[in-house]
Design an enzyme around this catalytic site. Structure first.
Site, mmCIF file in Angstrom:
data_model
loop_
_atom_site.group_PDB
_atom_site.id
_atom_site.type_symbol
_atom_site.label_atom_id
_atom_site.label_comp_id
_atom_site.label_asym_id
_atom_site.label_seq_id
_atom_site.Cartn_x
_atom_site.Cartn_y
_atom_site.Cartn_z
ATOM 1 N N ARG A 1 -4.819 3.763 1.800
ATOM 2 C CA ARG A 1 -6.247 3.921 2.093
ATOM 3 C C ARG A 1 -6.840 5.215 1.541
ATOM 4 N NH1 ARG A 1 -3.444 1.317 6.150
ATOM 5 N NH2 ARG A 1 -4.436 -0.591 6.917
ATOM 6 N N HIS B 1 -5.507 -0.245 -1.284
ATOM 7 C CA HIS B 1 -4.626 -0.943 -2.226
ATOM 8 C C HIS B 1 -5.266 -1.261 -3.566
ATOM 9 C CE1 HIS B 1 -1.637 -0.841 0.748
ATOM 10 N NE2 HIS B 1 -1.760 -2.048 1.287
ATOM 11 N N HIS C 1 4.898 -3.938 -2.225
ATOM 12 C CA HIS C 1 4.472 -4.363 -0.886
ATOM 13 C C HIS C 1 5.272 -5.572 -0.391
ATOM 14 C CE1 HIS C 1 1.851 -4.719 2.556
ATOM 15 N NE2 HIS C 1 1.005 -3.809 2.076
ATOM 16 N N ASP D 1 2.061 1.149 11.585
ATOM 17 C CA ASP D 1 1.406 1.057 10.283
ATOM 18 C C ASP D 1 1.023 2.476 9.894
ATOM 19 O OD1 ASP D 1 0.231 0.239 7.961
ATOM 20 O OD2 ASP D 1 -1.498 -0.731 8.887
ATOM 21 N N GLU E 1 6.944 0.979 2.360
ATOM 22 C CA GLU E 1 6.225 1.243 1.120
ATOM 23 C C GLU E 1 6.345 2.732 0.780
ATOM 24 O OE1 GLU E 1 2.148 -0.575 1.685
ATOM 25 O OE2 GLU E 1 3.134 -1.035 3.593
#
Length: 349
Positions: free
Chosen positions: A81, A106, A180, A252, A316
């Protein structure tokens, strides 16, 4: 073993899109398409030799054209982000697509996971590898600079999937590339990953706000659910009452890795059901641990499976998200003519 190339066409001829199957003599096999550099399938043996596909994805190419979960793709130019969808380089402000509320995620509306890459089978140290290249033109998704990107996938003798990233630009720009893939070590069709045990080699993480944007704080993981310095089941921590888990709808978040080079283990996942183990090695300074909290997809996945939230987890490797707003974070700015070069290894035991 050699790489096998076949058409990925859904019965139609679609712009030279292929599936490349990389394999070794131990039964490990990766199926990768040059559409988005997507890892479609990853077959790995368990302790008894049973082979399962351990990544989420689709059988149909058309389903990847609207891949809202980014299953398996190369993410760029900027993974994760960017706050308020803008950044400044050399006194100029670049406004990007607002594709997650007011923020950018992304790479924008058409990121690197949604373009056709040129593919070439090469030989590296006696092993065939898949070399993907893409020229992202100056102004694409409003990022500056003509960026030449190379991603090299390789399946090695020790049951590893190696991913090398290279890029060079003719203008100062922003680059933060990752993969991803969503992993489920019991098999992509086996339900949730809450029983998986995870270790992340990090003393600190970057807290987020209610929009999943890092605030700039770097916080100790000690005495929080974010402490994965020792292996522990995901289910042990994911439902704890902690504001960060509320903001992320689970995990996350970006962890600040202790590792200094590719030889130090950054993370590890163990599945007590299949007894599969995955180790992660990387040259990147951060890792986003995501527990698939937003997997809500009406399309059928591989083998007709309807994936649900927490059906897979992502690790990631990356620069920290929102680093362009926080100068004390490692910088994703790539100067003109300089080489962006990183490597990540997913090793299965």
């Amino acid at each position: 073993m050699g790489i096998v190339k076949e058409k990925f066409s859904d019965g139609k001829d679609l712009n030279n899109i292929y599936i490349y199957t990389l394999s070794n003599d131990s039964g490990m096999k990766a199926k990768i398409t040059n559409y988005g550099g997507i890892v479609i399938s990853l077959f790995v043996p368990d302790g008894s030799g049973k082979i399962d596909d351990v990544v989420l994805g689709y059988d149909s190419l058309h389903n990847y054209f609207k891949n809202s979960c980014y299953f398996g793709g190369i993410i760029g130019r900027h993974a994760n982000r960017i706050e308020n969808s803008s950044f400044e380089i050399n006194g100029r402000v670049y406004n990007l697509a607002k594709n997650e509320g007011k923020n950018h995620i992304h790479g924008g509306n058409i990121g690197f996971d949604s373009v056709v890459w040129n593919a070439e089978i090469i030989n590296e140290d006696g092993t065939e590898a898949l070399k993907l290249t893409y020229k992202s033109k100056d102004g694409e998704e409003n990022y500056p600079g003509n960026l030449d990107v190379t991603v090299i996938y390789k399946v090695t003798k020790d049951n590893s999937l190696s991913i090398e990233y290279h890029a060079v630009s003719d203008k100062d720009t922003v680059v933060n590339l990752t993969n991803h893939s969503y992993f489920n070590l019991s098999g992509h069709d086996s339900g949730d990953i809450l029983n998986h045990e995870v270790m992340i080699n990090a003393e600190k993480f970057t807290p987020i706000d209610e929009y999943s944007i890092p605030t700039g704080e770097i916080r100790d993981v000690a005495e929080t659910p974010m402490d994965f310095r020792q292996m522990k089941p995901i289910k042990e921590a994911i439902e704890m009452k902690y504001i960060q888990l509320l903001y992320g709808k689970g995990f996350d978040h970006n962890w600040v890795l202790n590792t200094k080079d590719i030889n130090e283990k950054a993370a590890e996942v163990f599945d007590p059901i299949s007894k599969r183990r995955m180790e992660v090695y990387t040259t990147k300074p951060g890792i986003q641990f995501y527990t698939g909290n937003n997997i809500i997809d009406s399309k059928k996945g591989k083998d007709g499976v309807m994936y649900k939230e927490r059906s897979g987890l992502c690790l990631e490797t990356q620069y920290f998200p929102n680093a362009l707003k926080h100068k004390h974070f490692p910088s994703p700015i790539l100067k003109a003519g300089e080489n962006y070069q990183h490597k990540t290894i997913y090793k299965f035991l």
